[in-house]
Design an enzyme around this catalytic site. Sequence first.
Site, PDB file in Angstrom:
ATOM      1  N   HIS A 159      69.004  44.148  34.923  1.00 14.38           N
ATOM      2  CA  HIS A 159      70.258  44.062  34.159  1.00 14.38           C
ATOM      3  C   HIS A 159      70.188  44.858  32.862  1.00 14.38           C
ATOM      4  O   HIS A 159      70.759  44.465  31.843  1.00 14.38           O
ATOM      5  CB  HIS A 159      70.620  42.603  33.872  1.00 14.38           C
ATOM      6  CG  HIS A 159      70.962  41.807  35.089  1.00 14.38           C
ATOM      7  ND1 HIS A 159      72.211  41.840  35.675  1.00 14.38           N
ATOM      8  CD2 HIS A 159      70.202  40.966  35.835  1.00 14.38           C
ATOM      9  CE1 HIS A 159      72.212  41.041  36.737  1.00 14.38           C
ATOM     10  NE2 HIS A 159      71.002  40.513  36.862  1.00 14.38           N
ATOM     11  N   TYR A 203      64.124  33.573  32.461  1.00 11.35           N
ATOM     12  CA  TYR A 203      65.107  34.264  31.630  1.00 11.35           C
ATOM     13  C   TYR A 203      64.826  34.058  30.141  1.00 11.35           C
ATOM     14  O   TYR A 203      64.804  35.012  29.355  1.00 11.35           O
ATOM     15  CB  TYR A 203      66.522  33.814  31.985  1.00 11.35           C
ATOM     16  CG  TYR A 203      67.112  34.578  33.137  1.00 11.35           C
ATOM     17  CD1 TYR A 203      66.471  34.605  34.379  1.00 11.35           C
ATOM     18  CD2 TYR A 203      68.294  35.284  33.005  1.00 11.35           C
ATOM     19  CE1 TYR A 203      66.999  35.311  35.443  1.00 11.35           C
ATOM     20  CE2 TYR A 203      68.829  35.991  34.064  1.00 11.35           C
ATOM     21  CZ  TYR A 203      68.184  36.006  35.274  1.00 11.35           C
ATOM     22  OH  TYR A 203      68.702  36.718  36.326  1.00 11.35           O
ATOM     23  N   ASN A 258      76.596  36.439  38.867  1.00  8.61           N
ATOM     24  CA  ASN A 258      76.751  37.789  39.413  1.00  8.61           C
ATOM     25  C   ASN A 258      78.163  37.955  39.962  1.00  8.61           C
ATOM     26  O   ASN A 258      78.930  36.986  40.051  1.00  8.61           O
ATOM     27  CB  ASN A 258      75.738  38.054  40.536  1.00  8.61           C
ATOM     28  CG  ASN A 258      74.343  38.346  40.021  1.00  8.61           C
ATOM     29  OD1 ASN A 258      74.158  38.782  38.889  1.00  8.61           O
ATOM     30  ND2 ASN A 258      73.351  38.096  40.846  1.00  8.61           N
TER      31      ASN A 258
END
Length: 510
Positions: free
Chosen positions: A65, A350, A138
């Site tokens: 990303h 993350y 997404n």
Amino acid sequence: MSEDKTNSADVRNDRVVTTTNGMPINEPFATQRVGKHGPLLLQDYTLIDNLAHFNRERIPERNPHAHGSGAFGYFEVTDDISDICGSAMFNKIGKRTRCLTRFSTVGGEKGSADSARDPRGFATKFYTEEGNLDWVYNNTPVFFIRDPSKFPHFIHTQKRNPQTNLKDANMFWDFLTTPENQVAIHQVMILFSDRGIPATYRNMNGYSGHTYKWSNKKGDWHYVQVHIITDQGIKNLTAEEATEVAGSNPDHAQQDLFDNIKKGNAPSWTVYIQTMTEDQAKRLPFSVFDLTKVWPHKDFPLRRVGKLVLNENPENYFAQIEQAAFAPSNTVPYQEASADPVLQARLFSYADAHRYRIGPNYHQVPVNCPYASKTFNPAIRDGPMNVNGNFGNESNYLATDKTYQYIQKERPIQEHQETWTGPAVPFHWATSAGDVDFVQARNLFHVLGRTRNQQQHLAHNVAGHVSNANPEIRKRVYAMFGRVDLRLSESIRKEAESLVVLKDNPTSKL
């Protein structure tokens, strides 16, 4: 955000230019030398300050990303879902919560083109009074894997060959066609249809993909999936259109988003949820925790929740978009993660990625700061770039001579919900025996057939990509798509092999 007070507290209003320690600079381009044309002097801090910071002004790009765009806006509640979720952001129709949304491509580097054939990230940070909530979604309702241990391997195959430093069709298809990984077929079908290249960020949907658990204030809970449906309508690019756009304006989606918001044409999305009880989950033909499956709408209809509107461009891209840190572990009361293994892994990975990318105090960066709720945890302190006062003279542990408040007793707990028992076992959630992992991909192929040329475009797009792979890999690709539909497999094979002949003998005719 025409005037961003949060980022200007230490900026001089008189615009006198200084070094980073605040010393006024006499002249920006003069350097101290021995004589007019002699060597530079190390004592010239104006020069050293400038060069040293320049060497460090880039932070590591996201992996994945890396390439993305973003904007601020708000979420507005339009429908009462208090029977499903007790989060404060949903507690009143008409309530607005400020938010930031970042769109991105997954596999490419920071400078890659907006028109790449790639899933798109759709991450939204809500600044709620109960803490920051991140929906890290997404633009596709499924993904390629359901074993989190495969994620680094999969992403590596979408990037560059370690020897050639080129994108590699053999790597790409070798992973996807390995028998235990063919559970990816549903997402692969989406990726190589025209849905794989959204025309703009405004013209695509967002999906949670993962199953979450939401509870109401009485303790009743449901499995939930979230759908963020564009109000601008879906619009995609063909492979040929995407190539043309990449050559003329590789940042077209960034520009489209910024320009439309600047003109007052604020894009919006309608937010829906699907809900499922635990008993319904037990009767599914697949696991509710399977990221490669969708919930049929006829069995689990969409229920409207609210509206997401993006109406405010960032004032500074680096400060507010590049430094924005999204993590599904950033949640609020009554919205919890399910036992989906990929989601469980993301809860760690993350936030940890941002600790590496920005630093352990990334949450103190204004764009990540939970300013609507504020924080208090004096055991989490120190570390580089700590700028919020570091809790002053507070004890750095839970001291017996201090008082602390906890609100868990005011919220229902999970003791009456799912119960897990069993030994710790290694489990590889590989492609299932039989046909179950190909059913939804086959259904998608039939849905594509309702729109003119969409099945043909799918075959064309796969053929163009796989024609760059070696013969053995190509055979595996044809066989995998044959499990979806033999006509599709044959269409891919015929065009791909024709392209191979043309590449091997450019003077021949198709």
